[in-house]
Design an enzyme around this catalytic site. Structure first.
Site, PDB file in Angstrom:
ATOM      1  N   HIS A   1     -66.482  71.519-102.704  1.00 42.47           N
ATOM      2  CA  HIS A   1     -67.277  72.073-103.795  1.00 42.47           C
ATOM      3  C   HIS A   1     -66.779  71.575-105.149  1.00 42.47           C
ATOM      4  CE1 HIS A   1     -67.698  75.669-100.820  1.00 42.47           C
ATOM      5  NE2 HIS A   1     -68.409  74.623-100.446  1.00 42.47           N
TER       6      HIS A   1
ATOM      7  N   ASP B   1     -72.868  76.332-108.378  1.00 40.56           N
ATOM      8  CA  ASP B   1     -73.034  75.860-107.001  1.00 40.56           C
ATOM      9  C   ASP B   1     -73.600  76.984-106.137  1.00 40.56           C
ATOM     10  OD1 ASP B   1     -70.991  77.466-105.918  1.00 40.56           O
ATOM     11  OD2 ASP B   1     -69.508  75.854-105.878  1.00 40.56           O
TER      12      ASP B   1
END
Length: 462
Positions: free
Chosen positions: A20, A117
């Site tokens: 991520h 995200d």
């Protein structure tokens, strides 16, 4: 460099995990280097998150990009040892919301937009409260995005477990998804991570009427984005070894920052590599007795001993053919080296992009998250990957099959055909990203929308 958006300030929110953090930093660099945008990256960390010095091996545009690591939050009272990774991520971000809000509110210059995200969707309320535009960043395939969006419909229409369905799951505008290829949180609908995943619907596809009826949000295809490969000032033993190997003769074996194998599978993999008689670089980790994503929150790099979990005599017998790297390796540099000709990979999307842009075909070895979906796409849709007969998470892949897969990739015409396909994919990707390409234009469209909104907000205030 486009200076049209030099007055914009964008905050990017990243959940824990190298998979991520890397795309968040790569996006920040893209915004700064190509569009002169000021960017603040807020990282939700854990007590075992890699230090910033590790992350900043991705060279950042220092004049415009600032990285803020938020203090780790304690979730020990909210989870148990068996809580899955997805659920843990969601809980971590939820507990970090006050820290995120405080960090943004304390900025001298309030961001004009927040880009979060998939695990940071609950920050939308903070963006709304502080008057910032909000966007969701999904650095994966359109297929994965569509499945994520449509999951809420599937939850209503399908009874029982997805993996028990006799037919593929139909998604409007996309190839159906085989039940065994669904993303990790969909494997068991009784688990907490399924509920957490279902609550995080990203975006809709503008041209798909059925999906538009669910969520009417525009999509900006800005990828594929990958971290750059920086020249190395001092040659390591690893790169020195690669320099001595013939071009395209080495297969790189790595299962990402979070993937681990069982002891039995490690043994079979070692024998398969040895029997193939191919050169290899293998990132080795101690075996797991639990989940294949056990290393997700515990990426160690300080182990320097000789692995004692490999077959007896393996290291000595392969010393002239292979190189073992404990725990972690500089993947981008390895993949881009001219000696490397193939990649045995977990098929995380960051890694997949690095493989494709390095002209490398893949032996797909999916372990968790959306990796099964990616592996199917690579093997069946674009034809740049080989796969074991069964999913490695369901059954141990035997040494004979591993030997065959490695030889097919590295020695046979089949591997060269895939290598040629990968090179064509790379060209297409680079065309999209260049100035005036569709991805570049899409980014400009997004930034223009943020700029117009900022102008309107200033007009309202002033």
């Amino acid at each position: 460099m486009d200076t049209s958006f030099k007055n914009l300030h964008v905050a990017i929110l990243s959940s824990p995990g190298m998979g991520h953090l890397i795309p968040a930093l790569v996006l920040a660099n893209r915004l700064a280097a190509q569009h002169s945008v000021n960017v603040t990256v807020l990282l939700v960390t854990t007590a075992v998150s890699p230090p910033e010095s590790k992350l900043l091996q991705i060279p950042l545009h220092r004049d415009l990009v600032r990285v803020v690591e938020l203090p780790p939050v304690d979730i020990s009272h909210l989870v148990v040892p068996t809580t899955q990774v997805v659920a843990q991520l969601c809980v971590m971000v939820r507990e970090a919301l006050p820290l995120i809000r405080s960090a943004i509110a304390a900025m001298d210059r309030r961001p004009d937009a927040v880009i979060a995200d998939l695990f940071c969707t609950e920050t939308a309320a903070i963006a709304a409260e502080l008057g910032m535009a909000k966007y969701l960043y999904v650095p994966s395939t359109a297929w994965f995005t569509a499945l994520t969006v449509y999951c809420q419909v599937l939850d209503r229409e399908i009874e029982g477990q997805y993996v028990d369905q006799p037919e593929p799951l139909k998604i409007p505008g996309c190839k159906p998804v085989r039940p065994e290829d669904v993303v990790e949180p969909m494997l068991d609908r009784n688990e907490l991570q399924h509920d957490e995943f279902g609550a995080r619907n990203p975006t809709s596809f503008q041209e798909n009427e059925t999906l538009r009826s669910i969520i009417e949000i525009p999509v900006y295809p800005i990828g594929p984005l990958r971290r750059p490969v920086e020249p190395v000032d001092v040659k390591s033993d690893l790169l020195g070894w690669l320099d001595r190997q013939p071009n395209e003769s080495v297969i790189f074996v790595s299962f990402g920052s979070g993937g681990v194998l069982s002891a039995e599978q490690i043994t079979e993999l070692a024998w398969g590599l040895e029997l193939s008689q191919q050169r290899f670089v293998w990132v080795v980790r101690p075996p797991t007795k639990g989940s294949v994503d056990d290393a997700f929150f515990n990426l160690g790099t300080d182990f320097d001993g000789t692995p004692n979990y490999l077959p007896e005599g393996f290291i000595k017998r392969t010393q002239n053919k292979g190189l073992l790297i404990p725990m972690w390796a500089p993947q981008a540099q390895i993949l881009s080296h001219q000696a490397v000709g193939g990649f045995m990979s977990h098929c995380g999307w960051n890694t997949t992009l690095e493989s494709i842009t390095s002209d490398l075909p893949i032996i797909a070895w999916p372990l968790y998250a959306e990796q099964r979906l990616n592996a199917t796409f690579l093997a069946e849709e674009v034809g740049v990957a080989l796969r074991p007969r069964v999913l490695p998470t369901k059954e141990v892949v035997k040494r004979e099959e591993i030997e065959s897969l490695v030889r097919r990739l590295m020695e046979h015409k089949e591997g060269q055909v895939m290598r040629d396909k990968v090179k064509k994919m790379k060209i297409s990707a680079m065309e999209g990203l260049k100035n005036g390409g569709p991805s570049y234009k899409s980014m400009c469209e997004l930034l223009s929308k943020i700029a117009v909104r900022k102008g309107n907000m200033n007009g309202l205030v002033g």
